[in-house]
Design a protein around this motif. Sequence first.
Motif, short mmCIF file in Angstrom:
data_model
loop_
_atom_site.label_atom_id
_atom_site.label_comp_id
_atom_site.label_asym_id
_atom_site.label_seq_id
_atom_site.Cartn_x
_atom_site.Cartn_y
_atom_site.Cartn_z
N SER A 89 -4.40 -3.97 20.44
CA SER A 89 -4.58 -2.94 19.40
C SER A 89 -3.24 -2.46 18.88
CB SER A 89 -5.37 -1.75 19.95
OG SER A 89 -6.68 -2.13 20.27
N GLY A 90 -2.26 -2.32 19.75
CA GLY A 90 -0.93 -1.92 19.33
C GLY A 90 -0.28 -2.95 18.43
N ARG A 91 -0.49 -4.24 18.75
CA ARG A 91 0.05 -5.30 17.90
C ARG A 91 -0.65 -5.30 16.53
NH1 ARG A 91 0.00 -7.54 22.96
NH2 ARG A 91 -1.93 -8.69 22.63
N ALA A 92 -1.93 -4.98 16.51
CA ALA A 92 -2.66 -4.88 15.23
C ALA A 92 -2.11 -3.72 14.40
CB ALA A 92 -4.15 -4.72 15.49
N VAL A 93 -1.80 -2.62 15.06
CA VAL A 93 -1.21 -1.48 14.35
C VAL A 93 0.15 -1.87 13.77
CG1 VAL A 93 -0.17 0.81 14.67
CG2 VAL A 93 -2.44 0.31 15.59
N ASP A 94 0.94 -2.59 14.55
CA ASP A 94 2.25 -3.04 14.06
C ASP A 94 2.08 -3.91 12.82
OD1 ASP A 94 5.18 -3.54 14.23
OD2 ASP A 94 4.45 -5.59 14.56
N ALA A 95 1.10 -4.81 12.83
CA ALA A 95 0.85 -5.67 11.67
C ALA A 95 0.44 -4.83 10.46
CB ALA A 95 -0.22 -6.70 12.01
N ALA A 96 -0.39 -3.83 10.69
CA ALA A 96 -0.82 -2.96 9.58
C ALA A 96 0.36 -2.17 9.03
CB ALA A 96 -1.92 -2.02 10.06
N LEU A 97 1.23 -1.68 9.92
CA LEU A 97 2.41 -0.93 9.47
C LEU A 97 3.35 -1.84 8.70
CD1 LEU A 97 3.10 1.30 12.60
CD2 LEU A 97 2.11 2.01 10.41
N ALA A 98 3.50 -3.07 9.15
CA ALA A 98 4.36 -4.02 8.44
C ALA A 98 3.80 -4.29 7.05
CB ALA A 98 4.49 -5.32 9.23
N GLY A 99 2.48 -4.41 6.94
CA GLY A 99 1.85 -4.59 5.63
C GLY A 99 2.06 -3.41 4.72
N SER A 100 2.01 -2.22 5.29
CA SER A 100 2.22 -1.03 4.46
C SER A 100 3.67 -0.93 4.01
CB SER A 100 1.80 0.25 5.21
OG SER A 100 2.65 0.51 6.30
N GLU A 101 4.61 -1.44 4.81
CA GLU A 101 6.01 -1.45 4.39
C GLU A 101 6.19 -2.33 3.16
OE1 GLU A 101 8.31 -2.69 7.76
OE2 GLU A 101 8.27 -0.70 8.66
N GLN A 102 5.51 -3.48 3.13
CA GLN A 102 5.58 -4.36 1.97
C GLN A 102 5.01 -3.67 0.74
OE1 GLN A 102 3.52 -7.86 3.28
NE2 GLN A 102 5.40 -8.85 3.94
N LEU A 103 3.91 -2.98 0.94
CA LEU A 103 3.28 -2.25 -0.16
C LEU A 103 4.22 -1.18 -0.70
CD1 LEU A 103 0.63 -1.73 -1.78
CD2 LEU A 103 0.07 -0.06 -0.03
N LEU A 104 4.85 -0.43 0.21
CA LEU A 104 5.73 0.66 -0.20
C LEU A 104 7.06 0.19 -0.78
CD1 LEU A 104 5.03 3.06 2.78
CD2 LEU A 104 4.22 3.28 0.44
N SER A 105 7.48 -1.00 -0.41
CA SER A 105 8.76 -1.51 -0.91
C SER A 105 8.64 -2.07 -2.33
CB SER A 105 9.33 -2.57 0.03
OG SER A 105 8.52 -3.74 -0.03
N GLY A 106 7.45 -2.02 -2.89
CA GLY A 106 7.27 -2.44 -4.26
C GLY A 106 6.62 -3.80 -4.41
N GLY A 107 6.31 -4.45 -3.30
CA GLY A 107 5.70 -5.76 -3.36
C GLY A 107 4.34 -5.76 -4.04
N ALA A 108 3.63 -4.65 -3.99
CA ALA A 108 2.30 -4.62 -4.60
C ALA A 108 2.18 -3.50 -5.63
CB ALA A 108 1.25 -4.43 -3.50
N ARG A 109 3.30 -2.93 -6.04
CA ARG A 109 3.25 -1.82 -7.00
C ARG A 109 2.94 -2.34 -8.39
NH1 ARG A 109 8.39 1.97 -5.61
NH2 ARG A 109 7.68 2.59 -3.58
N GLN A 110 2.10 -1.63 -9.06
CA GLN A 110 1.80 -1.95 -10.45
C GLN A 110 1.80 -0.65 -11.23
OE1 GLN A 110 -1.88 -4.05 -10.78
NE2 GLN A 110 -1.24 -5.70 -9.43
N GLU A 111 2.21 -0.75 -12.47
CA GLU A 111 2.20 0.41 -13.34
C GLU A 111 0.76 0.75 -13.70
OE1 GLU A 111 4.82 2.30 -14.29
OE2 GLU A 111 5.97 1.07 -12.89
N PRO A 112 0.42 2.04 -13.74
CA PRO A 112 -0.93 2.41 -14.15
C PRO A 112 -1.15 2.01 -15.61
CG PRO A 112 0.40 4.37 -13.65
CD PRO A 112 1.25 3.16 -13.42
N ARG A 113 -2.38 1.64 -15.90
CA ARG A 113 -2.71 1.22 -17.27
C ARG A 113 -3.13 2.37 -18.10
NH1 ARG A 113 -5.73 -4.47 -16.20
NH2 ARG A 113 -3.97 -5.40 -15.19
#
Length: 113
Positions: A89-113
């Motif tokens: 479960s801790g490793r799954a949390v780490d994976a989720a946190l790593a995914g959120s870091e990508q999201l926050l670093s702009g990897g999935a950011r899009q301008e609102p339409r």
Amino acid sequence: MTSSNDSADEHCLADGFLKFFSQEWMSHIVFSLARHGPLRFGALRRQLPPRISARVLSARLKALEAAGYVERHDLSGRVLHVEYSLTASGRAVDAALAGSEQLLSGGARQEPR
């Protein structure tokens, strides 16, 4: 038909999880254990920012262990010591946190339409 009180009783399933991991140092501890593997208390503390006290680290580790994200291993030998590691479960949390870091670093950011 549901009443307005029914909707007030409903809650987001992630709410407790997010509150738990928003406590100071929780994500740092998970990150360090994920990157460095099982660590003794002192070695873990050295991996974290120097502002964390031994008392706070101990409390956070106990909370993570009680929640099932960290395992505490008592190792016997000439010198008794304890190591901490992530559970599945801790490793799954780490994976989720790593995914959120990508999201926050702009990897999935899009301008609102």
